[in-house]
Design a protein around this motif. Structure first.
Motif, PDB file in Angstrom:
ATOM      1  N   VAL A  49      -1.550  -4.370  13.654  1.00 20.31           N
ATOM      2  CA  VAL A  49      -0.131  -4.141  13.399  1.00 20.31           C
ATOM      3  C   VAL A  49       0.049  -2.944  12.481  1.00 20.31           C
ATOM      4  CG1 VAL A  49       1.869  -5.080  12.158  1.00 20.31           C
ATOM      5  CG2 VAL A  49       0.711  -6.453  13.877  1.00 20.31           C
ATOM      6  N   VAL A  50       1.055  -2.121  12.799  1.00 21.44           N
ATOM      7  CA  VAL A  50       1.452  -0.984  11.983  1.00 21.44           C
ATOM      8  C   VAL A  50       2.878  -1.232  11.536  1.00 21.44           C
ATOM      9  CG1 VAL A  50       1.779   1.516  11.897  1.00 21.44           C
ATOM     10  CG2 VAL A  50      -0.031   0.540  13.345  1.00 21.44           C
ATOM     11  N   VAL A  51       3.108  -1.254  10.219  1.00 22.69           N
ATOM     12  CA  VAL A  51       4.444  -1.566   9.720  1.00 22.69           C
ATOM     13  C   VAL A  51       4.689  -0.836   8.407  1.00 22.69           C
ATOM     14  CG1 VAL A  51       3.530  -3.719   8.717  1.00 22.69           C
ATOM     15  CG2 VAL A  51       5.998  -3.450   9.021  1.00 22.69           C
ATOM     16  N   GLY A  52       5.767  -0.036   8.383  1.00 22.65           N
ATOM     17  CA  GLY A  52       6.101   0.724   7.183  1.00 22.65           C
ATOM     18  C   GLY A  52       6.522  -0.187   6.039  1.00 22.65           C
ATOM     19  N   SER A  53       7.479  -1.083   6.326  1.00 25.21           N
ATOM     20  CA  SER A  53       7.907  -2.092   5.354  1.00 25.21           C
ATOM     21  C   SER A  53       7.174  -3.385   5.675  1.00 25.21           C
ATOM     22  CB  SER A  53       9.417  -2.312   5.432  1.00 25.21           C
ATOM     23  OG  SER A  53      10.122  -1.166   5.041  1.00 25.21           O
ATOM     24  N   GLY A  54       6.002  -3.551   5.086  1.00 29.43           N
ATOM     25  CA  GLY A  54       5.227  -4.756   5.390  1.00 29.43           C
ATOM     26  C   GLY A  54       5.934  -6.004   4.917  1.00 29.43           C
ATOM     27  N   GLY A  55       6.111  -6.103   3.626  1.00 27.57           N
ATOM     28  CA  GLY A  55       6.904  -7.153   3.026  1.00 27.57           C
ATOM     29  C   GLY A  55       6.582  -8.553   3.503  1.00 27.57           C
ATOM     30  N   ILE A  56       7.618  -9.375   3.568  1.00 28.75           N
ATOM     31  CA  ILE A  56       7.469 -10.783   3.911  1.00 28.75           C
ATOM     32  C   ILE A  56       7.038 -10.956   5.365  1.00 28.75           C
ATOM     33  CG2 ILE A  56       8.847 -12.858   4.320  1.00 28.75           C
ATOM     34  CD1 ILE A  56      10.150 -12.404   1.627  1.00 28.75           C
ATOM     35  N   LEU A  57       7.488 -10.088   6.259  1.00 28.27           N
ATOM     36  CA  LEU A  57       7.084 -10.211   7.661  1.00 28.27           C
ATOM     37  C   LEU A  57       5.576 -10.056   7.800  1.00 28.27           C
ATOM     38  CD1 LEU A  57       7.613 -10.512  10.643  1.00 28.27           C
ATOM     39  CD2 LEU A  57       8.160  -8.071  10.738  1.00 28.27           C
ATOM     40  N   LEU A  58       4.994  -9.054   7.164  1.00 29.95           N
ATOM     41  CA  LEU A  58       3.544  -8.890   7.209  1.00 29.95           C
ATOM     42  C   LEU A  58       2.854 -10.103   6.614  1.00 29.95           C
ATOM     43  CD1 LEU A  58       0.990  -7.291   7.771  1.00 29.95           C
ATOM     44  CD2 LEU A  58       1.378  -6.020   5.638  1.00 29.95           C
ATOM     45  N   ASP A  59       3.391 -10.640   5.531  1.00 27.17           N
ATOM     46  CA  ASP A  59       2.826 -11.830   4.910  1.00 27.17           C
ATOM     47  C   ASP A  59       2.806 -13.001   5.888  1.00 27.17           C
ATOM     48  OD1 ASP A  59       1.879 -12.962   2.280  1.00 27.17           O
ATOM     49  OD2 ASP A  59       3.536 -14.348   2.664  1.00 27.17           O
ATOM     50  N   GLN A  60       3.867 -13.152   6.672  1.00 32.66           N
ATOM     51  CA  GLN A  60       3.945 -14.246   7.640  1.00 32.66           C
ATOM     52  C   GLN A  60       2.940 -14.069   8.771  1.00 32.66           C
ATOM     53  OE1 GLN A  60       8.113 -14.253   8.688  1.00 32.66           O
ATOM     54  NE2 GLN A  60       8.740 -14.940   6.647  1.00 32.66           N
ATOM     55  N   LEU A  61       2.797 -12.844   9.254  1.00 32.73           N
ATOM     56  CA  LEU A  61       1.822 -12.587  10.312  1.00 32.73           C
ATOM     57  C   LEU A  61       0.390 -12.819   9.816  1.00 32.73           C
ATOM     58  CD1 LEU A  61       3.506  -9.395  11.760  1.00 32.73           C
ATOM     59  CD2 LEU A  61       3.248 -11.575  12.971  1.00 32.73           C
ATOM     60  N   LEU A  62       0.129 -12.418   8.554  1.00 34.15           N
ATOM     61  CA  LEU A  62      -1.179 -12.692   7.957  1.00 34.15           C
ATOM     62  C   LEU A  62      -1.435 -14.187   7.883  1.00 34.15           C
ATOM     63  CD1 LEU A  62      -1.211 -10.115   5.011  1.00 34.15           C
ATOM     64  CD2 LEU A  62      -2.924 -10.232   6.828  1.00 34.15           C
ATOM     65  N   GLY A  63      -0.461 -14.924   7.363  1.00 31.34           N
ATOM     66  CA  GLY A  63      -0.638 -16.354   7.185  1.00 31.34           C
ATOM     67  C   GLY A  63      -0.778 -17.105   8.495  1.00 31.34           C
ATOM     68  N   ALA A  64      -0.139 -16.600   9.548  1.00 25.98           N
ATOM     69  CA  ALA A  64      -0.181 -17.267  10.848  1.00 25.98           C
ATOM     70  C   ALA A  64      -1.452 -16.955  11.630  1.00 25.98           C
ATOM     71  CB  ALA A  64       1.034 -16.864  11.679  1.00 25.98           C
ATOM     72  N   GLY A  65      -2.278 -16.040  11.124  1.00 26.86           N
ATOM     73  CA  GLY A  65      -3.527 -15.720  11.790  1.00 26.86           C
ATOM     74  C   GLY A  65      -3.373 -14.824  13.006  1.00 26.86           C
ATOM     75  N   ALA A  66      -2.316 -13.993  13.013  1.00 29.88           N
ATOM     76  CA  ALA A  66      -2.045 -13.154  14.180  1.00 29.88           C
ATOM     77  C   ALA A  66      -2.797 -11.831  14.163  1.00 29.88           C
ATOM     78  CB  ALA A  66      -0.536 -12.880  14.272  1.00 29.88           C
ATOM     79  N   LEU A  67      -3.362 -11.453  13.010  1.00 29.64           N
ATOM     80  CA  LEU A  67      -3.806 -10.075  12.829  1.00 29.64           C
ATOM     81  C   LEU A  67      -5.322  -9.912  12.776  1.00 29.64           C
ATOM     82  CD1 LEU A  67      -1.284  -8.875  10.096  1.00 29.64           C
ATOM     83  CD2 LEU A  67      -1.012  -8.951  12.593  1.00 29.64           C
ATOM     84  N   ALA A  68      -5.779  -8.798  13.378  1.00 26.78           N
ATOM     85  CA  ALA A  68      -7.128  -8.308  13.149  1.00 26.78           C
ATOM     86  C   ALA A  68      -7.116  -7.221  12.087  1.00 26.78           C
ATOM     87  CB  ALA A  68      -7.722  -7.761  14.445  1.00 26.78           C
ATOM     88  N   SER A  69      -6.031  -6.433  12.044  1.00 30.30           N
ATOM     89  CA  SER A  69      -5.886  -5.409  11.019  1.00 30.30           C
ATOM     90  C   SER A  69      -4.408  -5.146  10.787  1.00 30.30           C
ATOM     91  CB  SER A  69      -6.599  -4.108  11.411  1.00 30.30           C
ATOM     92  OG  SER A  69      -5.879  -3.413  12.409  1.00 30.30           O
ATOM     93  N   ALA A  70      -4.122  -4.535   9.634  1.00 33.61           N
ATOM     94  CA  ALA A  70      -2.747  -4.154   9.304  1.00 33.61           C
ATOM     95  C   ALA A  70      -2.767  -2.781   8.653  1.00 33.61           C
ATOM     96  CB  ALA A  70      -2.115  -5.178   8.357  1.00 33.61           C
ATOM     97  N   THR A  71      -1.965  -1.873   9.194  1.00 33.15           N
ATOM     98  CA  THR A  71      -1.715  -0.579   8.579  1.00 33.15           C
ATOM     99  C   THR A  71      -0.303  -0.631   8.032  1.00 33.15           C
ATOM    100  OG1 THR A  71      -3.158   0.492  10.194  1.00 33.15           O
ATOM    101  CG2 THR A  71      -1.643   1.909   8.948  1.00 33.15           C
ATOM    102  N   PHE A  72      -0.161  -0.472   6.709  1.00 29.44           N
ATOM    103  CA  PHE A  72       1.114  -0.822   6.091  1.00 29.44           C
ATOM    104  C   PHE A  72       1.394   0.066   4.894  1.00 29.44           C
ATOM    105  CE2 PHE A  72      -2.242  -3.001   3.986  1.00 29.44           C
ATOM    106  CZ  PHE A  72      -1.878  -3.132   2.658  1.00 29.44           C
TER     107      PHE A  72
END
Length: 273
Positions: A49-72
């Motif tokens: 996932v690539v996201v400029g404003s990671g914030g709470i949405l990135l936190d939710q994706l992390l917690g849900a186990g959706a990600l292999a990597s995050a560029t933020f």
């Protein structure tokens, strides 16, 4: 109003979000919670996932186990003080299950511009004395090269497989209006192999032209009509940020069990993510 590019959000996620794909979730200042939650509901995993404003949405994706990597650009709650707990737990425990690439918004915009131009990297200003250079927050995404014209700091190109971009208005042909801030959204749209506009309102082409088209329909693969797409975040001229909802999220997710309960209540409806 109907058009070849108008599809539903579940259909868009099913078609374009698959394990191993690079997914841009824009825009800076407008977190696309509707898309992120649909990704979680469909059980998508292994995403970059690539996201400029990671914030709470990135936190939710992390917690849900959706990600292999995050560029933020960042991962914090804009309503504070209060951390994004899944991100904090991973950072403090040394968990490296998800590879993290932290870029400033300028670096991210340059990386997406390189992707749009079809070149492998983009020269960027050096940032000595910051974690971007001194501590390698970009995690290998930055380097220095020697050329016939001098030495340059560079950032590696980002070319998303799909970009989900939030727009205020769109027509059925995929012309999109962004009221602001623009941030990196336009270059992400140009860099991506597929582009899905997530629109607060679908209007006729003449209305879109009067409002000021920012993203031309020639770039757009699909249009999703989804009012409230960034709620509980806010968007200019439509609705305000729900500060109380942010506060409840931070208060309720301070433990893994608390996050699991929040996810079940607010996203998956009792189903396992």
């Amino acid at each position: 109003m109907t058009g070849d590019k108008l599809i539903g959000l579940p259909e868009a996620v099913t078609a374009h979000v698959q394990p191993g794909r690079t997914v841009y979730l824009g825009n800076f200042g407008a977190q696309l919670f509707a898309v992120g939650h649909e990704i979680i509901r469909q059980g998508r995993t292994g995403l970059h996932v690539v996201v400029g404003s990671g914030g709470i949405l990135l936190d939710q994706l992390l917690g849900a186990g959706a990600l292999a990597s995050a560029t933020f650009g960042h991962c914090w709650s804009p309503v504070g003080p209060g951390p994004t707990w899944n991100f904090r737990r991973a950072a403090e425990s040394g968990d490296r299950a998800v590879t993290l690439y932290e870029l400033s918004l300028g670096l991210m915009t340059a990386a997406l511009t390189a992707g749009a131009w079809g070149v492998p990297f983009m020269p960027v200003p050096g940032l000595p004395g910051t974690g971007y250079t001194d501590e390698d927050w970009p995690n290998g995404r930055m380097s220095r090269v020697d050329t016939a014209f001098g030495t340059a700091d560079i950032v590696a190109a980002i070319t998303p497989d799909v970009a989900f971009v939030h727009v205020d208005q769109a027509d059925a042909d995929g012309n999109g209006v962004i009221r602001g801030p623009l941030g990196e959204a336009l270059v992400a749209a140009q860099a991506a192999r597929a582009l899905v506009l997530v629109a607060e309102e679908v209007v006729g082409t003449e209305a879109a032209r009067r409002a000021g088209i920012v993203i031309p329909g020639v770039l757009t693969t699909a249009v999703v009509h989804h009012p409230g797409a960034v709620a509980p975040d806010g968007t200019i001229g439509r609705y305000e940020r729900d500060v109380a909802a942010y506060e409840r999220y931070v208060a309720g997710t301070s433990t893994p069990e608390g996050f699991a309960a929040w996810l079940s209540e607010h996203v998956t409806g009792g189903r396992d993510a």
